[in-house]
Each structure stands twice: as C-alpha cells, then as structure tokens.
Design an enzyme around this catalytic site. Structure first.
Site, PDB file in Angstrom:
ATOM      1  N   TYR A   1      -2.221 -11.660 -37.630  1.00 43.08           N
ATOM      2  CA  TYR A   1      -2.824 -10.323 -37.699  1.00 43.08           C
ATOM      3  C   TYR A   1      -1.729  -9.291 -37.937  1.00 43.08           C
ATOM      4  O   TYR A   1      -1.088  -8.792 -37.006  1.00 43.08           O
ATOM      5  CB  TYR A   1      -3.610  -9.998 -36.413  1.00 43.08           C
ATOM      6  CG  TYR A   1      -4.753 -10.942 -36.128  1.00 43.08           C
ATOM      7  CD1 TYR A   1      -5.287 -11.752 -37.132  1.00 43.08           C
ATOM      8  CD2 TYR A   1      -5.323 -11.039 -34.854  1.00 43.08           C
ATOM      9  CE1 TYR A   1      -6.332 -12.636 -36.878  1.00 43.08           C
ATOM     10  CE2 TYR A   1      -6.374 -11.912 -34.596  1.00 43.08           C
ATOM     11  CZ  TYR A   1      -6.860 -12.707 -35.613  1.00 43.08           C
ATOM     12  OH  TYR A   1      -7.895 -13.573 -35.350  1.00 43.08           O
TER      13      TYR A   1
ATOM     14  N   SER B   1      -9.651 -23.112 -32.989  1.00 38.44           N
ATOM     15  CA  SER B   1     -10.460 -22.146 -33.729  1.00 38.44           C
ATOM     16  C   SER B   1     -10.762 -22.735 -35.099  1.00 38.44           C
ATOM     17  O   SER B   1      -9.907 -23.418 -35.678  1.00 38.44           O
ATOM     18  CB  SER B   1      -9.672 -20.841 -33.861  1.00 38.44           C
ATOM     19  OG  SER B   1     -10.375 -19.949 -34.673  1.00 38.44           O
TER      20      SER B   1
ATOM     21  N   GLN C   1     -12.993 -21.245 -30.839  1.00 40.21           N
ATOM     22  CA  GLN C   1     -13.309 -19.914 -31.370  1.00 40.21           C
ATOM     23  C   GLN C   1     -13.854 -20.085 -32.790  1.00 40.21           C
ATOM     24  O   GLN C   1     -13.200 -20.693 -33.633  1.00 40.21           O
ATOM     25  CB  GLN C   1     -12.030 -19.056 -31.368  1.00 40.21           C
ATOM     26  CG  GLN C   1     -12.315 -17.618 -31.743  1.00 40.21           C
ATOM     27  CD  GLN C   1     -11.117 -16.679 -31.681  1.00 40.21           C
ATOM     28  OE1 GLN C   1     -10.951 -15.851 -32.541  1.00 40.21           O
ATOM     29  NE2 GLN C   1     -10.302 -16.802 -30.658  1.00 40.21           N
TER      30      GLN C   1
ATOM     31  N   LYS D   1     -24.460   0.113 -39.407  1.00 34.04           N
ATOM     32  CA  LYS D   1     -23.859   1.213 -40.187  1.00 34.04           C
ATOM     33  C   LYS D   1     -23.674   0.856 -41.667  1.00 34.04           C
ATOM     34  O   LYS D   1     -23.226   1.687 -42.448  1.00 34.04           O
ATOM     35  CB  LYS D   1     -22.519   1.621 -39.565  1.00 34.04           C
ATOM     36  CG  LYS D   1     -21.394   0.590 -39.669  1.00 34.04           C
ATOM     37  CD  LYS D   1     -20.103   1.138 -39.075  1.00 34.04           C
ATOM     38  CE  LYS D   1     -18.993   0.123 -39.155  1.00 34.04           C
ATOM     39  NZ  LYS D   1     -17.760   0.567 -38.508  1.00 34.04           N
TER      40      LYS D   1
HETATM   41  N1  LIG Z   1     -10.192 -17.205 -35.248  1.00 31.29           N
HETATM   42  C1  LIG Z   1     -10.438 -16.636 -36.396  1.00 31.29           C
HETATM   43  O1  LIG Z   1     -10.283 -17.238 -37.471  1.00 31.29           O
HETATM   44  C2  LIG Z   1     -10.946 -15.219 -36.408  1.00 31.29           C
HETATM   45  C3  LIG Z   1     -11.505 -14.674 -37.569  1.00 31.29           C
HETATM   46  C4  LIG Z   1     -11.998 -13.361 -37.490  1.00 31.29           C
HETATM   47  C5  LIG Z   1     -11.905 -12.636 -36.322  1.00 31.29           C
HETATM   48  N2  LIG Z   1     -11.330 -13.204 -35.210  1.00 31.29           N
HETATM   49  C6  LIG Z   1     -11.235 -12.466 -33.927  1.00 31.29           C
HETATM   50  O2  LIG Z   1     -12.477 -11.826 -33.647  1.00 31.29           O
HETATM   51  C7  LIG Z   1     -12.286 -10.425 -33.473  1.00 31.29           C
HETATM   52  C8  LIG Z   1     -13.497  -9.652 -33.947  1.00 31.29           C
HETATM   53  O3  LIG Z   1     -13.911 -10.061 -35.234  1.00 31.29           O
HETATM   54  P1  LIG Z   1     -13.889  -9.129 -36.528  1.00 31.29           P
HETATM   55  O4  LIG Z   1     -12.877  -8.087 -36.366  1.00 31.29           O
HETATM   56  O5  LIG Z   1     -13.803 -10.042 -37.699  1.00 31.29           O
HETATM   57  O6  LIG Z   1     -15.334  -8.515 -36.625  1.00 31.29           O
HETATM   58  P2  LIG Z   1     -16.362  -7.734 -35.663  1.00 31.29           P
HETATM   59  O7  LIG Z   1     -15.821  -7.584 -34.307  1.00 31.29           O
HETATM   60  O8  LIG Z   1     -17.645  -8.431 -35.863  1.00 31.29           O
HETATM   61  O9  LIG Z   1     -16.465  -6.333 -36.385  1.00 31.29           O
HETATM   62  C9  LIG Z   1     -15.390  -5.470 -36.504  1.00 31.29           C
HETATM   63  C10 LIG Z   1     -15.793  -4.289 -37.374  1.00 31.29           C
HETATM   64  O10 LIG Z   1     -16.913  -3.631 -36.772  1.00 31.29           O
HETATM   65  C11 LIG Z   1     -16.641  -2.259 -36.546  1.00 31.29           C
HETATM   66  N3  LIG Z   1     -17.196  -1.933 -35.218  1.00 31.29           N
HETATM   67  C12 LIG Z   1     -16.918  -2.528 -34.035  1.00 31.29           C
HETATM   68  N4  LIG Z   1     -17.678  -1.997 -33.050  1.00 31.29           N
HETATM   69  C13 LIG Z   1     -18.447  -1.041 -33.629  1.00 31.29           C
HETATM   70  C14 LIG Z   1     -19.434  -0.159 -33.145  1.00 31.29           C
HETATM   71  N5  LIG Z   1     -19.781  -0.143 -31.861  1.00 31.29           N
HETATM   72  N6  LIG Z   1     -20.040   0.692 -34.018  1.00 31.29           N
HETATM   73  C15 LIG Z   1     -19.694   0.696 -35.320  1.00 31.29           C
HETATM   74  N7  LIG Z   1     -18.767  -0.124 -35.849  1.00 31.29           N
HETATM   75  C16 LIG Z   1     -18.139  -0.996 -35.013  1.00 31.29           C
HETATM   76  C17 LIG Z   1     -15.141  -2.102 -36.587  1.00 31.29           C
HETATM   77  O11 LIG Z   1     -14.827  -0.855 -37.182  1.00 31.29           O
HETATM   78  P3  LIG Z   1     -14.132   0.341 -36.323  1.00 31.29           P
HETATM   79  O12 LIG Z   1     -12.693  -0.018 -36.218  1.00 31.29           O
HETATM   80  O13 LIG Z   1     -14.419   1.529 -37.139  1.00 31.29           O
HETATM   81  O14 LIG Z   1     -14.846   0.378 -34.988  1.00 31.29           O
HETATM   82  C18 LIG Z   1     -14.711  -3.244 -37.516  1.00 31.29           C
HETATM   83  O15 LIG Z   1     -14.699  -2.809 -38.845  1.00 31.29           O
HETATM   84  C19 LIG Z   1     -10.992 -10.129 -34.259  1.00 31.29           C
HETATM   85  O16 LIG Z   1     -10.384  -8.944 -33.835  1.00 31.29           O
HETATM   86  C20 LIG Z   1     -10.183 -11.357 -33.941  1.00 31.29           C
HETATM   87  O17 LIG Z   1      -9.598 -11.247 -32.659  1.00 31.29           O
HETATM   88  C21 LIG Z   1     -10.866 -14.479 -35.240  1.00 31.29           C
END
Ligand SMILES: NC(=O)c1ccc[n+]([C@@H]2O[C@H](COP(=O)([O-])OP(=O)(O)OC[C@H]3O[C@@H](n4cnc5c(N)ncnc54)[C@H](OP(=O)(O)O)[C@@H]3O)[C@@H](O)[C@H]2O)c1
Length: 311
Positions: A56, A154, A174, A213
């Site tokens: 990241y 993961s 994960q 959104k």
């Molecule tokens: N192991 C893997 O391969 C893998 C892959 C992907 C992700 N991950 C982990 O999972 C975590 C979360 O997944 P993700 O970041 O892919 O997606 P997510 O949590 O599903 O969505 C994140 C997005 O949603 C927006 N958001 C979050 N809360 C919100 C709310 N209450 N209202 C409006 N918009 C909102 C954020 O924008 P804003 O910043 O504007 O709030 C961001 O653009 C990552 O940070 C990481 O730690 C792991």
C-alpha cells in the site's frame, strides 16, 4: 463499539476495524499527518484492529501506521500486515513468497511500523512460483521468533488453505467479500468452519459502491483502484450492481441507517466474520462506518436484504 473474539485467537477485536490501503496514496494523495489523524480518530472512537500492507503505497501506509503507534500502549492495538508482493524501481508489483524474501519482508515491515511484532502476518496473494511448504518454513520461523503472533492468508482458495495449514497454523483468511460479491460463502466458509478460522472481508463497501454515492454514469479515473475491479469494469455487472444498491438504499432509509452501516452489519451477521476493515481517508466517513459497531442487524432485515441481493 462491539468487540468479537478473532477466530481461535486470544484477540478481542473491534467489529469495525480500519483498512489502511487508503493511506498508501493509491486512492489519491494523502499527507502523512492527515493519515495519522485519521488513524487516531478511528482509535479514539473504539477501533483497535488496523490492516495494512507493504504494497500500500510501497511502504507509505505502514510508515503512517508506525507514526500513529508512537506513544501508544502496543498491547491495546492489533496490527495486521502482509507479505508476498514486491515492487521494482518502476513500481511494478510481482508475487514473491520465497523463504528468504518473506524473512526479509517481516523485518522491513517492523522497521516501518516501528514495533517489535505484528499481531497478524498475512500472505497477501499466493505465489504460483513458490511451493507453500517453503513459505510456511519462513512463517513458522517468524512465529518462533515472536515477530508475529498469528499467521493469516489473503486471496487464497480453500485448497490453498488446506495445503498451507498442513505446514503452519493459520487463523484467518482475508478475501473480497461484501453484499455484491459473495463467492466466499460457498468457496471458503466450509474450510473456515473446519479449521475454526475467521474471515476478514476486504472491500466491504465494494470500493464505495455500497455507500450509495456512485451512480450509473460513473467512470473510474484511469489509475483509481476501481478501474481494475471487475464490478466497475464489466458494464453489465456494474449497472446491475447499482440497481441493487438503489433498492438497498431504500431499505436502509426505512431502518433509519446509512447504507454503509447496513452493509458492514450485514457482513457481521455471519459468524465467520469478526471485524470489517472499511477504508477511508475522510473523517466523516470514518466516523459513519464506526457507528455500525454500535447497532446490530435484526434477522428480519437480514432476510429482506437477502431478497434484494440474492446469492
Ligand atoms: N487483501 C487484499 O488483497 C485487499 C484488497 C483490497 C482491500 N484490502 C483491505 O481492505 C480495506 C478496505 O477495502 P477497499 O479500500 O478496497 O474498499 P472499501 O472499504 O469497500 O471502500 C473504500 C472506498 O469507499 C469510500 N468510503 C468508505 N466509507 C465511506 C462512507 N461511509 N461514505 C462514503 N464513502 C465511503 C472511501 O472513500 P473516502 O476515502 O472518500 O471515504 C473509499 O474510496 C483496504 O483498506 C485494505 O486494508 C485488502
């Protein structure tokens, strides 16, 4: 904030965790101080589980988590990071789970995180070029030297979990899992139940889609993580997903909760899930997501949601 036991471990994790991919710069630039501020906001509001990875922002996310950890009582927090992805000078990422690479990666992560151990060390992605037995030797060494308390995986299939667990004990998996992407339930829950593992759903808000959104005319910017995600790339799937989200939004309005909280609590309704790591670099959104930890979904609403999303 509610707390749940993290599978078979002794960790009592906040049901809403924090995903620190958003602090790596891949989701748009973020200043280090702002990242630390976001983490403190989550921590001050009850979050004790933080997920990061070297990939990241090529170390940036881990470094920000390290800054945040300064002066904290380490045992009050659970830090999860990952291994198995390396990058070259041009930033191109490739898999590497060779023993010596994993042993180097844990030291690099601990240096960036400025701490002596991580609570959960996860294989980020499987590496088709390294036998799992070899990677397991490195992971066992990391456990023995107390650089990590537990091992997780993961993006593993059930078969890969079955293979790895023969060589080293693992506690979690994960995977991409949310109201719109549910393969995990059929493919992984059986092996999760068999070995008493816990699932950490990633992209729990479908990268923002499950907040309501994003509309049908949305086009992800070229370098945005959404541009590489099937749910955004496949137009037909995208339109269908937005239509489901519109129905889910009506239900969320009816129960007087934001859709994001309903989506998080739908995941937590499954016994296999102990913490949900939504990511955000917006203070308002972080607080909104955390609020999901203060209420639970009724069985009745769960069934209504099932009717909308189907299997
Ligand atoms: N192991 C893997 O391969 C893998 C892959 C992907 C992700 N991950 C982990 O999972 C975590 C979360 O997944 P993700 O970041 O892919 O997606 P997510 O949590 O599903 O969505 C994140 C997005 O949603 C927006 N958001 C979050 N809360 C919100 C709310 N209450 N209202 C409006 N918009 C909102 C954020 O924008 P804003 O910043 O504007 O709030 C961001 O653009 C990552 O940070 C990481 O730690 C792991």
């Amino acid at each position: 904030m509610r707390f749940k036991k993290f599978g078979k471990t002794d960790m009592n994790v906040s049901v809403v965790g924090y995903g620190a991919w958003e602090l790596g710069g891949n989701w748009g630039p973020i200043e280090k101080e702002n990242g630390v501020k976001i983490l403190n906001l989550a921590y001050d509001n009850g979050v004790n589980f933080f997920d990061t990875a070297p990939a990241y922002g090529r170390g940036q996310s881990e470094e920000i988590v390290g800054e945040f950890l300064k002066g904290k009582k380490r045992e009050d927090l659970y830090i999860a990071t990952k291994c198995g992805l390396e990058w070259d000078q041009r930033g191109r990422i490739r898999n590497n789970l060779k023993k010596e690479r994993v042993l180097k990666e844990i030291d690099d992560s601990l240096r960036r995180l400025k701490c002596d151990y991580v609570d959960l060390y996860q294989i980020h992605w499987p590496d088709p070029n390294t036998p799992l037995e070899e990677t397991a030797e490195a992971l066992q060494q990391i456990l023995d030297s107390k650089k990590a308390r537990y091992i997780g995986v993961s993006n593993f299939s059930a078969q890969q979990v079955e293979t790895l667990i023969k060589y080293v004990d693992i506690v979690s998996t994960q995977n991409y899992y949310n109201l719109l992407v549910r393969n995990v339930e059929k493919e992984l829950f059986p092996v999760v139940d068999k070995y008493d593992l816990t699932v950490i759903p990633y992209s729990p808000l479908a990268k923002g889609l499950l907040t309501g959104k994003i509309s049908k005319d949305y086009e992800p910017p070229k370098n945005d993580p959404r541009a590489m995600d099937e749910i955004f790339k496949n137009k037909e799937l995208f339109i269908k997903s937005v239509e489901k989200v519109e129905e889910l939004k009506i239900l969320a309005n009816r129960i007087g909760r934001p859709l994001s909280q309903m989506a998080i609590n739908w995941l937590l309704h499954h016994k296999q899930v102990s913490t949900v790591i939504a990511g955000s670099k917006d203070e308002k959104h972080v607080l909104e997501n955390i609020e999901a930890g203060n209420w639970e979904l009724s069985d009745d609403i769960y069934l209504k949601i099932e009717k909308i999303v189907g299997e």
